[in-house]
Motif scaffolding. Structure first.
Motif, PDB file in Angstrom:
ATOM      1  N   ASP A 115      -7.327  -5.700  -0.908  1.00  0.00           N
ATOM      2  CA  ASP A 115      -8.232  -5.925  -2.041  1.00  0.00           C
ATOM      3  C   ASP A 115      -7.442  -5.934  -3.354  1.00  0.00           C
ATOM      4  OD1 ASP A 115     -10.207  -5.440  -4.173  1.00  0.00           O
ATOM      5  OD2 ASP A 115     -11.605  -5.122  -2.514  1.00  0.00           O
ATOM      6  N   PRO A 116      -7.656  -6.946  -4.204  1.00  0.00           N
ATOM      7  CA  PRO A 116      -6.939  -7.003  -5.495  1.00  0.00           C
ATOM      8  C   PRO A 116      -7.165  -5.773  -6.362  1.00  0.00           C
ATOM      9  CG  PRO A 116      -8.053  -9.088  -5.037  1.00  0.00           C
ATOM     10  CD  PRO A 116      -8.520  -8.123  -3.985  1.00  0.00           C
ATOM     11  N   ARG A 117      -8.320  -5.101  -6.172  1.00  0.00           N
ATOM     12  CA  ARG A 117      -8.596  -3.899  -6.960  1.00  0.00           C
ATOM     13  C   ARG A 117      -8.098  -2.632  -6.274  1.00  0.00           C
ATOM     14  NH1 ARG A 117     -14.806  -4.998  -6.673  1.00  0.00           N
ATOM     15  NH2 ARG A 117     -14.016  -5.416  -4.575  1.00  0.00           N
ATOM     16  N   GLY A 118      -7.586  -2.764  -5.053  1.00  0.00           N
ATOM     17  CA  GLY A 118      -7.144  -1.603  -4.285  1.00  0.00           C
ATOM     18  C   GLY A 118      -5.714  -1.202  -4.582  1.00  0.00           C
ATOM     19  N   PRO A 119      -5.218  -0.170  -3.881  1.00  0.00           N
ATOM     20  CA  PRO A 119      -3.886   0.364  -4.179  1.00  0.00           C
ATOM     21  C   PRO A 119      -2.737  -0.430  -3.585  1.00  0.00           C
ATOM     22  CG  PRO A 119      -4.947   1.654  -2.465  1.00  0.00           C
ATOM     23  CD  PRO A 119      -5.975   0.676  -2.945  1.00  0.00           C
ATOM     24  N   HIS A 120      -3.031  -1.378  -2.645  1.00  0.00           N
ATOM     25  CA  HIS A 120      -1.974  -2.207  -2.040  1.00  0.00           C
ATOM     26  C   HIS A 120      -0.874  -1.344  -1.416  1.00  0.00           C
ATOM     27  CE1 HIS A 120      -3.331  -6.192  -3.333  1.00  0.00           C
ATOM     28  NE2 HIS A 120      -3.684  -5.630  -4.479  1.00  0.00           N
ATOM     29  N   ILE A 121      -1.270  -0.433  -0.548  1.00  0.00           N
ATOM     30  CA  ILE A 121      -0.270   0.414   0.108  1.00  0.00           C
ATOM     31  C   ILE A 121       0.539  -0.407   1.103  1.00  0.00           C
ATOM     32  CG2 ILE A 121      -1.653   2.497  -0.164  1.00  0.00           C
ATOM     33  CD1 ILE A 121      -2.453   2.213   2.792  1.00  0.00           C
ATOM     34  N   ASP A 122       1.750   0.073   1.427  1.00  0.00           N
ATOM     35  CA  ASP A 122       2.569  -0.644   2.398  1.00  0.00           C
ATOM     36  C   ASP A 122       2.110  -0.290   3.814  1.00  0.00           C
ATOM     37  OD1 ASP A 122       3.803   1.808   3.213  1.00  0.00           O
ATOM     38  OD2 ASP A 122       5.221   1.631   1.557  1.00  0.00           O
ATOM     39  N   TRP A 123       2.628  -1.053   4.787  1.00  0.00           N
ATOM     40  CA  TRP A 123       2.155  -0.877   6.159  1.00  0.00           C
ATOM     41  C   TRP A 123       2.582   0.459   6.755  1.00  0.00           C
ATOM     42  CZ3 TRP A 123      -1.793  -3.439   7.298  1.00  0.00           C
ATOM     43  CH2 TRP A 123      -1.963  -4.766   6.892  1.00  0.00           C
ATOM     44  N   THR A 124       3.703   0.976   6.313  1.00  0.00           N
ATOM     45  CA  THR A 124       4.136   2.280   6.816  1.00  0.00           C
ATOM     46  C   THR A 124       3.136   3.355   6.429  1.00  0.00           C
ATOM     47  OG1 THR A 124       6.467   1.636   6.658  1.00  0.00           O
ATOM     48  CG2 THR A 124       5.988   3.989   6.762  1.00  0.00           C
ATOM     49  N   THR A 125       2.672   3.324   5.173  1.00  0.00           N
ATOM     50  CA  THR A 125       1.674   4.289   4.723  1.00  0.00           C
ATOM     51  C   THR A 125       0.360   4.105   5.464  1.00  0.00           C
ATOM     52  OG1 THR A 125       2.691   4.344   2.530  1.00  0.00           O
ATOM     53  CG2 THR A 125       0.423   5.137   2.702  1.00  0.00           C
ATOM     54  N   TRP A 126      -0.041   2.844   5.660  1.00  0.00           N
ATOM     55  CA  TRP A 126      -1.282   2.573   6.379  1.00  0.00           C
ATOM     56  C   TRP A 126      -1.220   3.121   7.803  1.00  0.00           C
ATOM     57  CZ3 TRP A 126      -6.174   1.696   6.218  1.00  0.00           C
ATOM     58  CH2 TRP A 126      -6.843   1.189   7.345  1.00  0.00           C
ATOM     59  N   ASP A 127      -0.115   2.900   8.485  1.00  0.00           N
ATOM     60  CA  ASP A 127       0.013   3.384   9.862  1.00  0.00           C
ATOM     61  C   ASP A 127      -0.081   4.907   9.925  1.00  0.00           C
ATOM     62  OD1 ASP A 127       0.294   0.805  10.710  1.00  0.00           O
ATOM     63  OD2 ASP A 127       2.472   0.879  10.926  1.00  0.00           O
ATOM     64  N   ARG A 128       0.486   5.589   8.928  1.00  0.00           N
ATOM     65  CA  ARG A 128       0.398   7.048   8.911  1.00  0.00           C
ATOM     66  C   ARG A 128      -1.041   7.496   8.699  1.00  0.00           C
ATOM     67  NH1 ARG A 128       1.919   8.780   3.850  1.00  0.00           N
ATOM     68  NH2 ARG A 128      -0.317   9.058   3.546  1.00  0.00           N
ATOM     69  N   GLU A 129      -1.754   6.830   7.782  1.00  0.00           N
ATOM     70  CA  GLU A 129      -3.144   7.192   7.518  1.00  0.00           C
ATOM     71  C   GLU A 129      -4.017   6.957   8.743  1.00  0.00           C
ATOM     72  OE1 GLU A 129      -4.481   5.151   4.051  1.00  0.00           O
ATOM     73  OE2 GLU A 129      -3.040   6.123   2.718  1.00  0.00           O
ATOM     74  N   VAL A 130      -3.786   5.858   9.430  1.00  0.00           N
ATOM     75  CA  VAL A 130      -4.535   5.572  10.655  1.00  0.00           C
ATOM     76  C   VAL A 130      -4.303   6.676  11.679  1.00  0.00           C
ATOM     77  CG1 VAL A 130      -4.643   4.054  12.668  1.00  0.00           C
ATOM     78  CG2 VAL A 130      -4.662   3.077  10.393  1.00  0.00           C
ATOM     79  N   ALA A 131      -3.046   7.087  11.831  1.00  0.00           N
ATOM     80  CA  ALA A 131      -2.723   8.126  12.813  1.00  0.00           C
ATOM     81  C   ALA A 131      -3.415   9.443  12.465  1.00  0.00           C
ATOM     82  CB  ALA A 131      -1.212   8.321  12.885  1.00  0.00           C
TER      83      ALA A 131
END
Length: 494
Positions: A115-131
Motif C-alpha cells: 500500500d502506498p500509504r503503508g510502511p513498505h517493509i522488506d520481505w525479511t521483516t514480513w516473514d518474521r512477522e508472519v512467523a
C-alpha cells in the motif's frame, strides 16, 4: 480518554506504591503476590488494548507458551503481535483477534508491503512477522484452548529437510514471501573482527595504540565475551545465560575443551556440545579470576546479593542443586530467569552463579551486550573504519569459517582414499555441513545451507577481485588479503 493503540508493557516487581489514600489502590496493590501466585516472571510482556483492557486469553500466551524463552524472543513476539492487533483495531472495524480471517491477513499483507500509504517493509521483516503471528494462532486454536476460531495464516506442507536431507513434514506459513532476496549472511574475516574488537571494544586506536580518551571499564570483559562468541557460534541468549558450572577447566595438551549447553537455555531446546578453544577458555578464566571476582567483592560490600528477591541458593558448590517448591533441581534444569536468581554460598559470602555479570555484580542481560555492540559500532563508525558487528554476525562468522575449514580438510582426506575408505570416513566423521548444524543448534540442515551459499558467493567475489579494472592481466599484489583466504582462516584456527 483511551489510547488509540494496543500497547506492550512488561511485568516488574517492587514497584513504588502510589501516594494516595484511595482504599481501592490499597486493595489492588498486591501485584507482587499476584505475579507470584501465577508464577509470572519479571520482564514478561503483556498487551493492553486501546480501551484499557487486559485480555487474559491473549496474555496467557506469554505466561505459558513463551515462558522461559529468551527475553529478546518474547519482546519480538509482543511487538509483532501488537502491529497485527493494531491493524485489526484501526482498519478492520475493531475486530477481535479471535475472529480474524485469512482475508484480514491478506489485507494486512497488502498494507504492510504494498500500500502506498503503508510502511513498505522488506520481505525479511514480513516473514518474521508472519512467523510470530502464526506461532500465536497455532497456540490459540489448539483444541485444549480453542481461543480462536481459525488460524488466519494459510498453511502449506513444510519443505524443510532434516539432518539427513529428508523432508521434515509438518505445516509452515504459506504467506511467507519466498520471493524476496535471500537474507545476506553478514560475517567478518578474522582480520575484520580483530579490528572491530580492538578499536570498538578494547578502545585502541586504529594504529593499535592506547586511546587516552577511551572510558571502557569493562573493555577486557567485553572483548573476552565476543571472542568466545565468534569461536563457538553461541547465540547471545545462550552465552549470556551460561553459569560457572558450564565453564570447563583447561586440559593440558587439548586445543578444544567441550561443555554441555543445557536444553533449558539453548534456543528451541537445542541442547548440544560446545567446543571452547584453549585460548578463549584461558581468557574466560582470566576474566573470572580478576574482573568478575572484583565486581563480586564490590557487590558483597554493598549488600547487593542480600537484596535479591526470592533467591535460589546453592549451598554446596560440589553438588550444584536448589530446591524449588519442594523439588530438587540441578543447574541444567534452570531456565534463563531462574539463573539470574541463582547464587552460590561460599566461605567469602554469596556470589552469582552466572558466568557473565555486569558492573554491579549482578547477572548480565542480553540488553547489556546489545548496548556493548552498539557502543563499539559507534566508535568504529566515528573513526571511519568501515567495519561493524552484531551478535549474529559473530555467529555467522563462526559458521562460515568453520565450514570452510572443515570442507578443505574433508576434501583433502577423501582425495587420498579409495572408495571403501571414503565410505568408512563418511560413516565415522559424517558431513561437514551436518557437523556445523549440530554446533549451531539448527533443527534443519536447510538453515545451515545458507552458510554454504555464502562460501559459494565468496568464491565468485574472490575471482572477480582478481580481475583488474582495465581487464589486463597485470597481476595481483600478493600482500592483499581477500575475505576467507588461507591467511585469515589459519589465524582464527589457532
Amino acid at each position: 480518554m483511551t489510547n488509540p493503540d494496543w500497547r506492550v508493557f512488561y511485568t516488574r516487581r517492587d514497584l513504588p506504591r502510589p501516594q494516595t489514600a484511595d482504599p481501592l489502590i490499597d486493595t489492588l496493590w498486591d501485584l507482587d503476590d499476584w505475579l507470584d501466585d501465577h508464577k509470572i516472571l519479571d520482564a514478561t510482556p503483556y498487551l493492553i488494548s486501546p480501551d484499557g483492557r487486559y485480555d487474559t486469553d491473549l496474555n496467557e500466551y506469554f505466561t505459558t507458551e513463551l515462558a522461559g524463552s529468551p527475553e529478546d524472543t518474547q519482546r519480538a513476539h509482543a511487538s509483532d503481535l501488537k502491529l497485527w492487533l493494531n491493524f485489526l483495531w484501526r482498519s478492520r472495524g475493531r475486530k477481535d483477534w479471535r475472529h480474524a480471517t485469512p482475508e484480514d491477513r491478506a489485507a494486512y499483507k497488502q498494507w504492510r508491503t504494498a500500500d502506498p500509504r503503508g510502511p513498505h517493509i522488506d520481505w525479511t521483516t514480513w516473514d518474521r512477522e508472519v512467523a510470530s503471528v502464526n506461532s500465536f494462532y497455532k497456540w490459540a486454536v489448539n483444541p485444549r484452548r480453542k481461543y480462536a476460531a481459525e488460524n488466519p495464516i494459510l498453511q502449506r506442507e513444510s519443505r524443510a529437510r532434516d539432518a539427513h536431507g529428508r523432508r521434515g513434514g509438518g505445516l509452515t506459513p504459506a504467506e511467507a514471501s519466498h520471493t524476496g532476496p535471500r537474507k545476506e549472511v553478514v560475517w567478518l574475516t578474522p582480520h575484520m573482527y580483530r579490528t572491530w574488537r580492538d578499536v570498538g571494544l578494547l578502545g585502541l586506536t586504529s594504529e593499535g595504540l592506547a586511546d587516552p580518551s577511551f572510558r571502557g571499564r569493562f573493555a577486557a570483559r567485553n572483548g573476552t565475551y565476543c571472542d568466545l562468541m565468534i569461536r563457538t557460534g553461541l547465540r547471545l541468549c545462550e552465552q549470556t545465560s551460561l553459569s560457572v558450572f558450564e565453564l570447563p577447566h583447561p586440559v593440558p595438551g587439548k586445543q578444544n575443551v567441550r561443555t554441555w549447553l543445557p536444553w533449558r537455555i539453548a534456543k528451541w531446546g537445542s541442547a548440544r556440545w560446545v567446543y571452547l578453544p584453549a585460548s578463549s577458555l584461558k581468557a574466560v578464566w582470566d576474566y573470572v579470576e580478576m574482573e568478575r571476582a572484583e565486581a563480586i567483592e564490590d557487590a558483597r560490600d554493598a549488600g547487593v546479593y542480600d537484596r535479591i528477591r526470592d533467591p535460589l541458593i546453592i549451598t554446596d558448590r560440589a553438588k550444584p542443586f536448589v530446591v524449588v517448591e519442594g523439588e530438587r533441581l540441578t543447574v541444567d534444569q534452570l531456565g534463563h530467569a531462574e539463573r539470574r536468581r541463582l547464587l552460590i554460598d561460599t566461605p567469602d559470602g554469596l556470589e552469582p552463579a552466572a558466568l557473565w555479570i555486569n558492573e554491579n555484580g549482578l547477572p548480565s542481560k542480553g540488553s547489556c551486550w546489545q548496548e556493548a555492540f552498539k557502543t563499539a559500532n559507534k566508535r568504529t563508525r566515528r573513526l571511519r573504519l568501515g567495519v561493524r558487528a552484531h551478535p549474529h554476525a559473530l555467529r555467522h562468522s563462526y559458521a562460515v569459517i568453520t565450514l570452510e575449514q572443515l570442507w578443505r580438510g574433508h576434501i583433502q582426506d577423501l582425495a587420498e582414499m579409495n572408495p571403501a575408505q571414503r565410505r568408512t570416513h563418511q560413516m565415522i566423521f559424517g558431513d561437514p555441513l551436518n557437523w556445523v548444524r549440530l554446533r549451531l543448534g539448527h533443527r534443519s540442515v536447510t538453515t545451515t545451507l545458507r552458510y554454504l551459499h555464502a562460501l559459494q558467493e565468496l568464491e565468485l567475489e574472490t575471482r572477480l577481485a582478481l580481475i583488474p579494472n582495465d581487464w589486463e592481466p597485470t597481476g595481483v599484489d600478493s600482500d592483499e588479503s581477500t575475505p576467507g583466504t588461507d591467511s585469515d582462516l589459519e589465524v582464527l584456527s589457532r
